[in-house]
Design a protein around this motif. Structure first.
Motif, mmCIF file in Angstrom:
data_model
loop_
_atom_site.group_PDB
_atom_site.id
_atom_site.type_symbol
_atom_site.label_atom_id
_atom_site.label_comp_id
_atom_site.label_asym_id
_atom_site.label_seq_id
_atom_site.Cartn_x
_atom_site.Cartn_y
_atom_site.Cartn_z
ATOM 1 N N LYS A 129 -3.788 3.804 -2.723
ATOM 2 C CA LYS A 129 -3.253 3.916 -1.437
ATOM 3 C C LYS A 129 -3.962 4.447 -0.632
ATOM 4 C CE LYS A 129 -1.821 8.945 -2.096
ATOM 5 N NZ LYS A 129 -3.114 9.372 -2.686
ATOM 6 N N ASP A 186 -7.112 6.666 0.207
ATOM 7 C CA ASP A 186 -8.258 6.869 -0.822
ATOM 8 C C ASP A 186 -9.667 6.241 -0.536
ATOM 9 O OD1 ASP A 186 -5.829 7.795 -2.144
ATOM 10 O OD2 ASP A 186 -5.651 5.960 -3.428
ATOM 11 N N THR A 198 2.253 -6.792 -1.349
ATOM 12 C CA THR A 198 3.169 -6.190 -2.480
ATOM 13 C C THR A 198 3.246 -6.703 -3.575
ATOM 14 O OG1 THR A 198 4.856 -7.763 -0.814
ATOM 15 C CG2 THR A 198 3.497 -5.620 0.060
#
Length: 71
Positions: free
Chosen positions: A19, A22, A56
């Motif tokens: 994410k 990170d 996505t």
């Protein structure tokens, strides 16, 4: 300096395993695509922090598709 993480081949993006924010090291698995009925891991090209995610899960990606950017 930003580094793009691109899809290695045409396939369907199955998951993004990190994410934004990170920290990753070179060769950490950051995403998975399905290509020719095989699951293919996508690895970080270098050390860095995930700055943004541009794709996505469920999306069909090509080799020139930027999945995420590391900085």
């Amino acid at each position: 300096m930003s580094v793009s993480v691109n899809a290695p081949m045409v396939g369907k993006l199955v998951s993004i395993d990190v994410k934004v924010g990170d920290k990753v090291k070179q060769n950490d698995a950051v995403a998975t695509i399905e290509a020719m009925k095989m699951m293919v891991k996508i690895f970080a090209p270098g050390d860095g922090e995930v700055k943004d995610i541009k794709a996505t899960p469920g999306e069909v990606v090509n080799p020139d598709t930027v999945i995420m950017t590391l900085e």
